[in-house]
Design a protein around this motif. Sequence first.
Motif, short mmCIF file in Angstrom:
data_model
loop_
_atom_site.label_atom_id
_atom_site.label_comp_id
_atom_site.label_asym_id
_atom_site.label_seq_id
_atom_site.Cartn_x
_atom_site.Cartn_y
_atom_site.Cartn_z
N TYR C 78 0.83 -1.20 0.00
CA TYR C 78 0.00 0.00 0.00
C TYR C 78 0.87 1.26 0.00
CZ TYR C 78 -3.50 -3.38 1.48
OH TYR C 78 -4.32 -4.47 1.56
N GLN C 79 1.99 1.24 -0.77
CA GLN C 79 2.94 2.36 -0.71
C GLN C 79 2.28 3.71 -1.01
OE1 GLN C 79 6.47 1.47 -2.86
NE2 GLN C 79 7.66 3.11 -1.90
N THR C 80 1.47 3.76 -2.08
CA THR C 80 0.81 5.01 -2.46
C THR C 80 -0.10 5.51 -1.35
OG1 THR C 80 0.52 3.69 -4.47
CG2 THR C 80 0.03 6.03 -4.61
N THR C 81 -0.89 4.60 -0.78
CA THR C 81 -1.79 5.00 0.31
C THR C 81 -0.99 5.57 1.47
OG1 THR C 81 -3.00 3.02 -0.34
CG2 THR C 81 -3.80 4.21 1.60
N PHE C 82 0.06 4.85 1.88
CA PHE C 82 0.87 5.32 2.99
C PHE C 82 1.41 6.72 2.74
CE2 PHE C 82 1.22 0.96 4.71
CZ PHE C 82 1.09 1.25 6.04
N LEU C 83 1.99 6.92 1.53
CA LEU C 83 2.57 8.23 1.22
C LEU C 83 1.50 9.31 1.24
CD1 LEU C 83 5.24 7.47 -1.50
CD2 LEU C 83 5.59 8.48 0.76
N GLY C 84 0.35 9.00 0.64
CA GLY C 84 -0.75 9.98 0.59
C GLY C 84 -1.21 10.37 1.97
#
Lengths: 299, 299, 299, 299
Positions: C78-84
Motif C-alpha cells: 500500500y505504498q501510495t496509500t501510505f505516502l498519501g
Amino acid sequence: MACSTAPPAPHAEPATAPSCASPPPPTPTLRRRVARQLDPGLRAEPGLSRTNMAVCGLIVLAVLVAVLGTEKPLYARYQTTFLGVEVGLTGLLALEYVARVWCSVENPAWGGSRLRYMCTPAACLDLAAVLVILTTAFASEGFLMRLAMLLRVLRIARIGRFSSAFDTLAEAVSSRAIDLVLSVGVSLTLLLLSSAAMYLVEADVQPEAFGSIPRAMWWSVATLTTVGYGDVYPVTVLGRLFAAVTAITGIGLIAMPTGILASAFSDAFQRQRQREAKAEAEARASSGASSGPAGSSGP
Amino acid sequence: MACSTAPPAPHAEPATAPSCASPPPPTPTLRRRVARQLDPGLRAEPGLSRTNMAVCGLIVLAVLVAVLGTEKPLYARYQTTFLGVEVGLTGLLALEYVARVWCSVENPAWGGSRLRYMCTPAACLDLAAVLVILTTAFASEGFLMRLAMLLRVLRIARIGRFSSAFDTLAEAVSSRAIDLVLSVGVSLTLLLLSSAAMYLVEADVQPEAFGSIPRAMWWSVATLTTVGYGDVYPVTVLGRLFAAVTAITGIGLIAMPTGILASAFSDAFQRQRQREAKAEAEARASSGASSGPAGSSGP
Amino acid sequence: MACSTAPPAPHAEPATAPSCASPPPPTPTLRRRVARQLDPGLRAEPGLSRTNMAVCGLIVLAVLVAVLGTEKPLYARYQTTFLGVEVGLTGLLALEYVARVWCSVENPAWGGSRLRYMCTPAACLDLAAVLVILTTAFASEGFLMRLAMLLRVLRIARIGRFSSAFDTLAEAVSSRAIDLVLSVGVSLTLLLLSSAAMYLVEADVQPEAFGSIPRAMWWSVATLTTVGYGDVYPVTVLGRLFAAVTAITGIGLIAMPTGILASAFSDAFQRQRQREAKAEAEARASSGASSGPAGSSGP
Amino acid sequence: MACSTAPPAPHAEPATAPSCASPPPPTPTLRRRVARQLDPGLRAEPGLSRTNMAVCGLIVLAVLVAVLGTEKPLYARYQTTFLGVEVGLTGLLALEYVARVWCSVENPAWGGSRLRYMCTPAACLDLAAVLVILTTAFASEGFLMRLAMLLRVLRIARIGRFSSAFDTLAEAVSSRAIDLVLSVGVSLTLLLLSSAAMYLVEADVQPEAFGSIPRAMWWSVATLTTVGYGDVYPVTVLGRLFAAVTAITGIGLIAMPTGILASAFSDAFQRQRQREAKAEAEARASSGASSGPAGSSGP
C-alpha cells in the motif's frame, strides 16, 4: 481474709482456680519455672525465653536436615550422620512435648486439665512434629518417602506461634480478607477469560499448548502473574494481541492486592502505635502502685 | 571571663575540648577550611561541598574503570591506560584519606584523637578503598583476580555516606525492620513448602530439576519472585496446579513488602515534612538574634 | 475612569498589556475565536476544545501510520496509500502549527510576540512534528530510515500537553523526585554488586554469559526487574544461591518505588481534592457578582 | 387514613405504586417469597439468600463443565455425561430466568412491568446464559465450537452481580478511573517508544523479531510488564542497554497503577467504615421505634 488460709504451695495441685490468689510463694516450684520458660502466656518479660529460642533453633535445624536429606548423593554418603541427627533432634522435640504437657496445668487457660491442653491444635502440631520420625521406618523410596519429607518440612509451621509481631501482619491481612478473596475471585475470572480467548485463537496453531481451556490456563497463569516461563507463548498476531492485553491486565492484578495490603498495613501500624501509646500511658499511671511481679500469680 | 585568656588560635592543638569556646578566629586555618570541605558535619550550608562532589565523581569513575577492566579484550588492548588510570585514581583516594585523617581533629566528635576517627567504620571503608589497589599485584588470573575486582566495585558503597536524603529512605525501611524480616520469614517458609510440594509430585518425572528439595528450590525462587527464567518448569498436571498456586502466592509475597514499605514511606515523609516545618519556624524565630557561623566554634 | 478612553477593539494590536481592561468586545474577532479553540489557557470551559480533540486524533493517526509503515510487506503493498496519508496528515499538522503561531499574540503570556511563542519547547515540538516528513525523502533504507520512523513516533509526546489530569500525576512523581532518583541509585548499586558477585562465581563455567561484569549485568538486570528472559541463568550451586538472593532483593527494588509513589499519589490526590473544594467555595462566593466571560480580557 | 381503604393484597396487581403502603399482609404470597429469595434488593437480611447461593454454585458448575469439555479426550470419553449435565444445568438456569421474570413485578424499581425488567442488562445476561446451549447444536468442530465455549465461560460474569463487597472495589477503581486511564496512556507511549528504539538498533541483526515496530512491540510488552517469555531478546550491546532501560522503566509502570490503587483503596475503605459507623448509629436510634420488616412494603 479468707485467702490467707489457703495452702502455701497451691501450685502442686493441678486444678487450682486463680479466682482468689494467695501472696506469691517464696520459691517457685520447678514445674512453674519450666512453665515460665515454655509458655509465653505465663512470662512477665516481653520477647522469647531462652528455652523457646532453643526450640526455634531445633526446629530450623530439623527442617534443614530434612531438606538436605532429600539430596540422594549427600544422604547416601552421610547416612549414619543424618539418621543420628534426626533421631537426636526428634528426641529433644519429644522431650519438649512432654515438658509442655507436664507444665500445662500451670496455665489457668486449660483449667488444670492436661487432656484439654493436648487437644489444642498447637499441641497436636507439636505431637505430629515428633511422630513424623516414624515415617522414616516404612518409607524407603518413592512417593511415600517424599511425603514423609514434606511432613517433616511442615514442622516449620510451628515457629509462627512464637512471634508476636506476626500477629500484626496476620491482623492486617485478615482485616481485608473479604477484599483479598474478592481480588482472587477477579483474578480467577480473568484467568478463565484469557484462557478461553487464547484457546479460541491459538488452538489450531498450537494444539499441544492451547488445544483446550485447561491447557491454555497454564500459559494464562504464567502471564497474569508475570512469571513468564516462556515454555508456551502465542505465535499468531491475534494471539499476541490478546497476550499483550492479558499481560497488561496482569499488572492490575498485582496492583490490586498490593493496594489493598498497603492500606491494610497502614491502618494496622497506626492501630498498633495507638495501642502501644495507650499501654504506655496505663503503665505509667499504675507503676507507682504495683510492686509485685507481673506473672499470673499476682493479685 | 576565664575564656578570654584562651590562646587566639587554639585549633592548631589537636585535642582542645570545645567546652568553653573563644570568639571565632578572624582567619580560619587551612586545616579548618579543608575539614569544612570534607566533613559534612562541620559544614554550615546544606548539600554537598565541591570537594565531596569531586570525591563522589572519583569513586564512580574508579568503579566504572574496574567494571570495564573485567572485559578481557578491552583490558588487553588498553592495558597501560587501565593501569595508569587505576594508579592515578587510587593516588587521589589515598590523598583524600590522608586529608580526612589529618582534619579529623577539627571535629569534636572524635575528641581530637586521630586514631579514634581511623577506627570508625567509615574511615576503614575509605582505607580499604585505597588498599584494594594492592590486590592487582598478586592477582593476575582466575578467582583471586575476580575477587579483587569485586572488592574494587564495593567502593561504590562509600557514596551512600554522602547523601542525606538516603537517611529518610533508610529510616523508613528500618522503622519497619521487624515486619520486613517477618515477611522474609514468611517468604522463606513458602519457598520451603512449595519446593517440598513440587519435589513430591515431579521428582519421578524430572529428577534432574526436582529430584531433591534444594533442587526444587531453584524453580521455587524463580516462580515466587515472578522472575521465571523458564529453564525448569513442571510438566505434570498436578505439578502445574501447584505451580499456579505458587505463582499466585508469589503475588501476595510481592504485595506484602510493598504494602509495608508504602505505609512506612508515607509515615516517614509526613514526619520529615513536620520536622522541616518545625526547623523553619525555629530558624525564623532565631534568625534575628544569631550572626556567627554555624560551625563547631560558635558559642 | 482612565480606562473608558481605551480603543474599543484593543485585541487587534498584538502587544496590549492587560493591566487595565476595557469591557469585553461585542463580537470577538476570528483570531480570538481560533485562539480559544487552540490554546487551553484562553478557554473558559474545562476540558479539551473540539479542535484540540481533532488534533489529538490526527497525532494518534499519524503515529499509527508510521508504526504500520515499518512493516515492509504491508508498506510495499500500500505504498501510495501510505505516502498519501502521510502527506495529508503532515499538511494538517502544518496548518495547525501556522494557526497556533498566528494566534499566539492573543495570549498575553507571550507578550504579543510571535517569535517568543515560537521559541517555546512546545512550539518547537510542533514544528519538529511537521518537519519530520522531510526525512522520508532522503531515507530509503536501513538505519537512517528507521531513525526517521522513530522521530515520527516521537510525535506522540505532543499529546501529553493537552491533559490536565496528567499534571496531577506529574506533580506527584516530581514531588518525590529525589527519593525516586535515590531508589534508582540504590538499584544501580545492587545491579553492580550482584553482577560482580555472579562474575566471581560463574565466570569459569559460563564465560560467554558471565565472563565480565558488563556481561553479567545483562543477567542482573533481567533478574532484579523480575523480567527473567531465561537466555542466561546460573548453573552452579553458589551461583543459584546468589541468584536467589538477587531475585528476592529485586522484590524490594520493586517495592521501594511503588511505596514512594503510593504515598506520593495519596498526598497529591488529597491536595487536589482540597484545591477543588477551595475553588468550588470561591466560585460559589463570587458567582453572584460576576457575569462576564472568564477569558484573559476580564478585570 | 386514606390508606386503610387499600386492598388487603395489593401485590397481586403488578403496577401498584408504593406511594402509600398498607400494613404488611399477614401471609406473603408465594411470588413475594420467591422474589425475596431471588432479588437482593427485596431482602431484609444482609448477605446472599440460599437460592442465590445455589444459583452461584450452578453457574460455577456450568462454567467448570464447559472448561473441562474443551479437553477433547475427556469429552470423547464422557460425551453422554457432558451433554446430560449441560442440558440439566441449562434447564435449571432457564427455570431461574423464568422465576426472575415472574417475580420482577414485586420490585417497584421496574414499575410492575416485566418487559422493563427483561430489558435490563442483567436480565439479558441471564437470558444469554440460557440461550448459549443452542450453540452446541450447530457447532461441532473448529472455531465456531470454540466461540460457543467462550460464550459459555462468559457466564461467570453473572456472579459479579451477587457480591456487595465487589462494589467497594469497583468504587475504589472507578474513583481513580481518569488516573488509571492516564497511566495506561503513559504505558502505551512507553511501549511505542521502546519498540521504536529497539527496532532502530536490532532490526538488522534480528529481522524476524525486531524487523518492524509492531513486531518489536511483542518484545516490548513482555519486557515492560516484566513477563519476559524469553522467546525474543536483544543480542547487541546497544539493544541490551535499551532493554535494561525498558525493564527498569517497566518497574515504574507497575509502581504507578499500584500507587494509584493503594491510595484509592485506602480512601474507599475509610469512606466505607464511616458509612458503616453512620448506618450503625442510625440503626441504634431507630431500633426502638420500628418493628415491621425492612422490605419494600414498609412505610
